[in-house]
Design an enzyme around this catalytic site. Sequence first.
Site, PDB file in Angstrom:
ATOM      1  N   ASP A 349       4.037 -21.992  12.312  1.00 28.45           N
ATOM      2  CA  ASP A 349       3.333 -21.438  11.172  1.00 28.45           C
ATOM      3  C   ASP A 349       3.654 -22.256   9.920  1.00 28.45           C
ATOM      4  O   ASP A 349       4.811 -22.596   9.678  1.00 28.45           O
ATOM      5  CB  ASP A 349       3.771 -19.977  10.982  1.00 28.45           C
ATOM      6  CG  ASP A 349       3.111 -19.309   9.801  1.00 28.45           C
ATOM      7  OD1 ASP A 349       1.880 -19.157   9.827  1.00 28.45           O
ATOM      8  OD2 ASP A 349       3.835 -18.927   8.861  1.00 28.45           O
ATOM      9  N   GLU A 386       0.524 -25.764  12.300  1.00 33.85           N
ATOM     10  CA  GLU A 386      -0.515 -25.338  11.367  1.00 33.85           C
ATOM     11  C   GLU A 386      -0.363 -26.267  10.161  1.00 33.85           C
ATOM     12  O   GLU A 386       0.609 -26.135   9.399  1.00 33.85           O
ATOM     13  CB  GLU A 386      -0.297 -23.879  10.965  1.00 33.85           C
ATOM     14  CG  GLU A 386      -1.363 -23.355  10.036  1.00 33.85           C
ATOM     15  CD  GLU A 386      -1.105 -21.927   9.602  1.00 33.85           C
ATOM     16  OE1 GLU A 386      -2.074 -21.153   9.512  1.00 33.85           O
ATOM     17  OE2 GLU A 386       0.067 -21.583   9.345  1.00 33.85           O
TER      18      GLU A 386
END
Length: 700
Positions: A349, A386
Amino acid sequence: MNPNIDRLEPGYPYPLGATFDGLGVNFAVFSANADKIELCLFESSGRRQIMCLELPECTDEVWHGYLPDAGPGLLYGFRAHGRYEPENGHRFNPHKLLLDPYAKQLSGEVRWTDALHSYSVRSKRQDLSFDRRDSAPAMPKGVVTSSAFDWSQDVRPKTPWAETVIYEAHAKGLTKLLEDVPKRQRGTYAALSHPKVIDQLKRVGATALELLPIHSFVQDRRLQEAGLINYWGYNTLSFFAPEGRYMSTNSGDELRIAIRRLHAAGIEVILDVVYNHTAEGSELGPTFNLRGLDNASYYRLVEGNSRYCVNDTGTGNTLDLSHPRVLQMVIDSLRHWAESYRVDGFRFDLGVTLGRDGNNGFDPRSGFFDVLRQDPVLNQLKLISEPWDIGPGGYQLGQHPPGFAEWNDKFRDATRRFWRGESGLRPEFANRIAGSADLFDRRARRPWASVNFLTAHDGQTLRDLVSYEGKHNEANGEDNRDGHSENHSCNWGAEGPSDDPAIEDVRDRVTRSMLTTLMTSLGTPMLLGGDEFGRTQLGNNNAYCQDNEISWFDWTLLESDHGRKLTEFVGKLTAARRKYPLIRADRFLHGEIEVAPGVLDIDWFDERGEHLSQEDWNNTEGRALVMRRCRRREDGALETVTLLMNGSGDTLTFRLPPPDLHRTLIIDSADPDGAEAEVGAEIEVRDRSVLLVVGTDRSE
C-alpha cells in the site's frame, strides 16, 4: 513462570520480540532514546498487571531480558521511560502500556478512551501536556507464541508472472454470506480454502488470491462513534500478528492451514500490506507502541520542527524506513509472513512512501528496495507496489526497480473511457493494452510489471461501473463527499438497477468487453472478487467502513442465470489466455520484428484492415481499433491473435488484415455463449464489443 521473580536475566538482543526457547522467553525491543524499558506481565484475562520488570541490558540500542520458566500464552507489554519533549520529537510516558512491535499474537482489542493518549486531550496545551493515567486497561496485550507448524508437505505453486491471474478479495467479505460454509467459520481464515471458494477461483482461472490487509489493525475511534467500522483494515496496529476478528479459533494455524490448502489447489496467496503508516495517527493521535517506544526513530518528523509528523500518507504519520531499525522491522515482518505463513507475495500500500529516502523524495534505489531485491527469501516472491502517495512527487508509475510489478491506473482509466465511448482515446488505449511499454520497458522489466485492473477494492465494482453515473456513498456518513468524484463510469440510461432490457443489454455487453480487454492485454490481470458474477456495492465507491451487505459477497448472484453466465465467460477468457501464449507474451512487442513477410510481431489497423497512419492515430473520433500479435510456433506455423474492438455506438464491419489465414473466432463479447467458429476476412462487430480471433497458416 515463577511469580516471585524480581529481576530478569540478561538474555539476548536478537531476535527482536518475544522468543520462546523451550525453557523460557527472551524479550528484545528497540529504542534508541529511552532511558529505561520495563516488561509488564498480565494475568490470562489481560485485565490485571502481575508485575513490571526492568529489561536489564541494552545492546546496540536493543533492550533485552530473559524470563526463565515462561512460555507460550503469557500476556505482556512494555513501558518506556525517557524524556517527554514533543518539540524535540520525544514522547516517552511510562503510564502508557506499549504493545511489542514484534508481537505475533494479540489478546484483546483497543478500547477507546482519552487515557490512550500520552497527553491530556482536553488540555489547552494539547500534545505539549502530559497524561498520567494508566492506559493498560484499554490496550490489547502481546501473547507469547510458539510457531511450530508442519509445512513439510507444502509446495508453493510458484506460478510464473506471465501466467498469473490475480483475484482481489477481503478475508471476511469473501465468505461472510457463503451458506456452504459452517456458520461459525463464515468470514474467517478457515473459510478461505473452503471447496466452494477454491472451485470459484478455479472456474475464473485465478492463480493467486490477493487479500486485503490481515495484519492486526485498529478500529478508528471516529468510525466507532459514528456507528461504522474500519472494514478494509488499512490502519495497522501490529505488523506480525494476524487480525483476530477473522479467526474462528484462537490460533494463527487457522490461516496457515488455509494457505496450505490453497497451495494444494495451485493457488498462491498475496497479502496487501501497510508499512507506510501506523494506527497511531498524527502527533495528536494515541500511543499504542512505536510512538511511546521511540517516536523520533520510528516516524518521519517535520524537518526543523520535530513536534509534527510528516504526512505523506494522508493518515497523519509516515514510517521512517530510512532508519535501519525501522527498515529491519519491516523486512523482519515480511520474512515472518513469508516463512511462518508461507505467503507467496505482497502488495505494498502506498509503495512510493516506502521508497522515500527520509525527506529526500522517492528513490528506486532506496534501502527498502535494495534490501528486498537482495533478500534470498523475499526476492523470490511476487512484489507489487501501489505506485503513488500524496507526498511531493508522489506519482511514480513505472519508476519502481526490476522485480516489482505496479498497479497501473492508466490502464484502468483508459479502458473505462474507451468503452464509455469517449473521443481521442485510441493512442492511449493502444499503449495500455500492449503492456504499457512506454512506462515499463526499461531496466529489463517485462510486461507482467503492469498489473492491469478495471476495478479494485478502492472504487466501484464492475457492475456499479456500468450502472451508476455518480458515486453513492451516503451510508458512509460524510454527505457523499468522500470517494473519487470522477470514476469514468456510465449508467447507460438509468441510475442504478434497471428492468429495461435495452439498458441491461448494453451494460452486460460493455462489462464483457472490459473483461475481455483485461484478460487479453499484455500485463498481469487483476480481477476484483465478485465482479465475475455481478457483485454490487449500490454505487458506493469508498466502502472502507461498510462491514455489512454493501461489501460482503452475495453468493446467491452466482446462482442466477446472469451470474453463472458471466462467471463462465470469465473462465472462457482465462482459458484462452492460458492456451495462446501471444495473449500473455512475456516480452514487450514493438512492431520491429518481422515474423513473416509483411507481418510484424505487433501491429495496428482500423476497421478497414488498413494500417493506422499518424493522421488516423490523431483522429479523435476514431473509436475502432485492431491489434494483431504474431509469432512462429515451435512447429513452425505462423500464429496470430487479433483483437477487433468497436468502441462506437454502431455495429461496424471489420476487415481482417492480410495475410489470408485459417481464422477462428474465439471470443465475442456480444455473444458470450457463442462457440468457436471459423470466420472469413470480413466480420461484423456489434457496438461496444470486442472479438478475439486466432489465425494460423495451417489447417488444424
